[in-house]
Design an enzyme around this catalytic site. Sequence first.
Site, PDB file in Angstrom:
ATOM      1  N   LYS A   1       0.852  -1.194   0.000  1.00  0.00           N
ATOM      2  CA  LYS A   1       0.000   0.000   0.000  1.00  0.00           C
ATOM      3  C   LYS A   1       0.881   1.235   0.000  1.00  0.00           C
ATOM      4  O   LYS A   1       1.978   1.227   0.570  1.00  0.00           O
ATOM      5  CB  LYS A   1      -0.904   0.032   1.242  1.00  0.00           C
ATOM      6  CG  LYS A   1      -2.197   0.803   1.023  1.00  0.00           C
ATOM      7  CD  LYS A   1      -3.191  -0.014   0.189  1.00  0.00           C
ATOM      8  CE  LYS A   1      -4.520   0.700   0.059  1.00  0.00           C
ATOM      9  NZ  LYS A   1      -5.521  -0.165  -0.604  1.00  0.00           N
TER      10      LYS A   1
ATOM     11  N   TYR B   1     -22.819   6.353  -1.483  1.00  0.00           N
ATOM     12  CA  TYR B   1     -23.296   6.205  -2.858  1.00  0.00           C
ATOM     13  C   TYR B   1     -22.256   6.682  -3.862  1.00  0.00           C
ATOM     14  O   TYR B   1     -22.550   7.343  -4.845  1.00  0.00           O
ATOM     15  CB  TYR B   1     -24.627   6.936  -3.044  1.00  0.00           C
ATOM     16  CG  TYR B   1     -25.579   6.191  -3.963  1.00  0.00           C
ATOM     17  CD1 TYR B   1     -26.025   4.919  -3.632  1.00  0.00           C
ATOM     18  CD2 TYR B   1     -26.015   6.752  -5.158  1.00  0.00           C
ATOM     19  CE1 TYR B   1     -26.879   4.225  -4.461  1.00  0.00           C
ATOM     20  CE2 TYR B   1     -26.876   6.068  -6.002  1.00  0.00           C
ATOM     21  CZ  TYR B   1     -27.302   4.808  -5.644  1.00  0.00           C
ATOM     22  OH  TYR B   1     -28.155   4.108  -6.479  1.00  0.00           O
ATOM     23  N   GLY B   2     -21.014   6.311  -3.563  1.00  0.00           N
ATOM     24  CA  GLY B   2     -19.945   6.527  -4.523  1.00  0.00           C
ATOM     25  C   GLY B   2     -19.900   5.346  -5.480  1.00  0.00           C
ATOM     26  O   GLY B   2     -20.902   4.659  -5.699  1.00  0.00           O
TER      27      GLY B   2
ATOM     28  N   GLY C   1     -20.866   1.852  -3.631  1.00  0.00           N
ATOM     29  CA  GLY C   1     -22.261   1.814  -3.196  1.00  0.00           C
ATOM     30  C   GLY C   1     -23.248   1.790  -4.343  1.00  0.00           C
ATOM     31  O   GLY C   1     -24.204   1.000  -4.337  1.00  0.00           O
ATOM     32  N   TYR C   2     -23.006   2.637  -5.343  1.00  0.00           N
ATOM     33  CA  TYR C   2     -23.938   2.691  -6.477  1.00  0.00           C
ATOM     34  C   TYR C   2     -23.977   1.367  -7.224  1.00  0.00           C
ATOM     35  O   TYR C   2     -25.058   0.822  -7.502  1.00  0.00           O
ATOM     36  CB  TYR C   2     -23.572   3.821  -7.442  1.00  0.00           C
ATOM     37  CG  TYR C   2     -24.259   3.652  -8.781  1.00  0.00           C
ATOM     38  CD1 TYR C   2     -25.655   3.724  -8.875  1.00  0.00           C
ATOM     39  CD2 TYR C   2     -23.544   3.358  -9.937  1.00  0.00           C
ATOM     40  CE1 TYR C   2     -26.303   3.524 -10.093  1.00  0.00           C
ATOM     41  CE2 TYR C   2     -24.179   3.159 -11.147  1.00  0.00           C
ATOM     42  CZ  TYR C   2     -25.559   3.244 -11.223  1.00  0.00           C
ATOM     43  OH  TYR C   2     -26.193   3.029 -12.426  1.00  0.00           O
TER      44      TYR C   2
END
EC number: 1.4.1.3
Length: 418
Positions: A105, A218-219, A222-223
């Site tokens: 990372k 809802y990015g 999520g969408y």
Amino acid sequence: MQPTDPLEEARAQLRRAVDLLGYDDYVYEVLANPDRVLQVRVTIKMDDGTVKTFLGWRSQHNSALGPYKGGVRYHPNVTMNEVIALSMWMTWKNSLAGLPYGGGKGGVRVNPKILSPRELELLSRKYFESISDIVGVDQDIPAPDVYTDPQVMSWFLDEYNRVKRGQFFGVVTGKPVELGGLNARIVSTGYGVAVSTRVAAEKFLGGLEGRTVAVQGYGNVGYYAAKFLAEMGAKIVAVSDSRGGIYDPEGIDPEEALKVKRSTGTVANYQRGKKISTMEILELPVDILVPAAIEEVITDENADRIKAKIISEGANGPTTTAAEKILVKKGVLVLPDILANAGGVIMSHIEWVNNRMGGWITDEEALKKLEQKMVENTKTVITYWEKNLKPEENSLRDAAYMIAVERVFRAMKLRGWI
């Protein structure tokens, strides 16, 4: 509630897995620390002529199963401990997914929103030049993460190829299609969440058809989780973003909600239903809850009030350890992040293989491969949990970590590292 140090949390999860597996303490000591962490100073000249310096890191946790793999994030609050913890989680995620990767990372402590396009490009190139000696197609393969995207990956790729004097298109994944990336990458994490949820629902709820779902966040993740769950027969009854949410027991159209978010700035302006807060969505009377926003939203303070039967972690670390103990006692099934949201890195592997072979693959073929992998992985974790653990005492996360840690331990043993 004070936020948990991510490295402490990661080590606590590792400790639990090592203890459940009955391994000696030395296994924990070896895996609790990364192979190496490179800290770099990224100095750039800003548009106004001033010179600014930013700290960056690349953590390489473990490579027993293959080259390090994991994203790079740009965020003003990035710390070295966070990057180390995230690299450790990538080791387990890649291991559990059955991918030939270890965990890595990267991060740069910067607010990318206030940088001009030129400044962002310069920062990206300087950072990647600084870590170019420890990354490579067979060494460490970065990818997008928080506030990095295909354009940033393009700069990474070009800078690496400039420094190394070659054409190494597999050195990063999540690239634009023109540079060997896959269109399916954008939907992959959300699609993987939906597939894993479907497998669990078929096993424990009698299927997805008509099951109610609430999605927090809802990015991208999520969408697409909402979109694909709806296509699989579930009923989306609540969605939220950072500015609020909407609840409609009659059902919400995921695509319509996205249009509302794009045009007004929030899904809370959806034309029907009741407005709710982004935290209230967690406690709605639904069958399935998908936390796909930020970490540590399900805590020991609200876990008792959660009514969902299945929680599918689209975000990284949305459930605290204390909360999970409460959920296990309540009989709530939590599909852990290292299982449920592995779709992105699985698609990255498909892209990497494609780049190395010089081949091509359709989006349909790529998504089919992803689906097969998610179904297989979810069934493996559930079967292991039922066979080796006590569902009334242990979570699916326990099973997932035990599988992942055991695979890494066996690889290290076979290679003579321990």
